[in-house]
Design a protein around this motif. Structure first.
Motif, PDB file in Angstrom:
ATOM      1  N   SER A   2      23.963  -7.574 -54.392  1.00  0.00           N
ATOM      2  CA  SER A   2      24.292  -6.405 -55.195  1.00  0.00           C
ATOM      3  C   SER A   2      23.673  -5.141 -54.621  1.00  0.00           C
ATOM      4  CB  SER A   2      23.795  -6.608 -56.636  1.00  0.00           C
ATOM      5  OG  SER A   2      22.400  -6.418 -56.691  1.00  0.00           O
ATOM      6  N   ARG A   3      24.264  -4.035 -54.975  1.00  0.00           N
ATOM      7  CA  ARG A   3      23.763  -2.720 -54.554  1.00  0.00           C
ATOM      8  C   ARG A   3      22.342  -2.507 -55.084  1.00  0.00           C
ATOM      9  NH1 ARG A   3      23.943   1.073 -50.945  1.00  0.00           N
ATOM     10  NH2 ARG A   3      24.101   3.155 -51.729  1.00  0.00           N
ATOM     11  N   LEU A   8      19.958   0.416 -49.933  1.00  0.00           N
ATOM     12  CA  LEU A   8      20.268   1.140 -48.701  1.00  0.00           C
ATOM     13  C   LEU A   8      21.371   0.475 -47.886  1.00  0.00           C
ATOM     14  CD1 LEU A   8      16.655   2.148 -47.605  1.00  0.00           C
ATOM     15  CD2 LEU A   8      18.340   3.494 -48.874  1.00  0.00           C
ATOM     16  N   SER A   9      22.063  -0.461 -48.491  1.00  0.00           N
ATOM     17  CA  SER A   9      23.147  -1.154 -47.802  1.00  0.00           C
ATOM     18  C   SER A   9      24.158  -0.147 -47.279  1.00  0.00           C
ATOM     19  CB  SER A   9      23.820  -2.129 -48.764  1.00  0.00           C
ATOM     20  OG  SER A   9      24.829  -2.837 -48.105  1.00  0.00           O
ATOM     21  N   ALA A  35      19.079  -1.387 -45.101  1.00  0.00           N
ATOM     22  CA  ALA A  35      19.425  -0.458 -44.018  1.00  0.00           C
ATOM     23  C   ALA A  35      19.369  -1.135 -42.651  1.00  0.00           C
ATOM     24  CB  ALA A  35      18.467   0.734 -44.024  1.00  0.00           C
ATOM     25  N   ASP A  36      20.219  -0.673 -41.751  1.00  0.00           N
ATOM     26  CA  ASP A  36      20.037  -0.945 -40.334  1.00  0.00           C
ATOM     27  C   ASP A  36      19.036   0.101 -39.864  1.00  0.00           C
ATOM     28  OD1 ASP A  36      21.956  -2.995 -40.288  1.00  0.00           O
ATOM     29  OD2 ASP A  36      23.570  -1.574 -39.934  1.00  0.00           O
ATOM     30  N   VAL A  37      18.209  -0.233 -38.872  1.00  0.00           N
ATOM     31  CA  VAL A  37      17.110   0.658 -38.512  1.00  0.00           C
ATOM     32  C   VAL A  37      17.017   0.862 -37.001  1.00  0.00           C
ATOM     33  CG1 VAL A  37      14.640   1.107 -38.793  1.00  0.00           C
ATOM     34  CG2 VAL A  37      15.839  -0.259 -40.503  1.00  0.00           C
ATOM     35  N   ALA A  38      16.903   2.121 -36.601  1.00  0.00           N
ATOM     36  CA  ALA A  38      16.554   2.487 -35.230  1.00  0.00           C
ATOM     37  C   ALA A  38      15.135   3.050 -35.301  1.00  0.00           C
ATOM     38  CB  ALA A  38      17.506   3.541 -34.691  1.00  0.00           C
ATOM     39  N   PHE A  39      14.323   2.692 -34.332  1.00  0.00           N
ATOM     40  CA  PHE A  39      12.968   3.216 -34.338  1.00  0.00           C
ATOM     41  C   PHE A  39      12.474   3.444 -32.921  1.00  0.00           C
ATOM     42  CE2 PHE A  39      12.502  -1.361 -34.240  1.00  0.00           C
ATOM     43  CZ  PHE A  39      11.457  -1.595 -33.351  1.00  0.00           C
TER      44      PHE A  39
END
Length: 84
Positions: A2-3, A8-9, A35-39
């Motif tokens: 669920s949301r 952050l989906s 979330a997908d994450v770039a770091f």
């Protein structure tokens, strides 16, 4: 899923200094929240890859980018890598 359990989906987050300590914890939390994450990281590709694997284990995408935040040239390159 669920949301509410993954607020952050569908989002992508950028974290500077995300391979160690608080930054790594923030990357993991963002992934837990969907979330997908770039770091970025500056010194340890091994630690960065550990964080990538942890995010991927949560079913999210991760990208570790070598960029020293003290260098304007590297920060500009970080933006270029993200924009593809």
């Amino acid at each position: 899923m669920s949301r509410l359990s993954h607020p952050l989906s569908g989002k992508v987050a950028l974290v500077t200094g995300g391979s160690r300590g608080i930054g790594a914890a923030i990357v993991r939390r963002l992934a837990e929240d969907g979330a997908d994450v770039a770091f970025s990281y500056s010194a340890s590709p091994e630690q960065a890859q550990q964080v990538v694997r942890a995010v991927e284990a949560l079913g999210r995408r991760a990208m570790a980018i070598k960029a020293d935040q003290a260098s304007s040239t590297e920060v500009e390159a970080l933006g270029s890598k993200l924009n593809g």
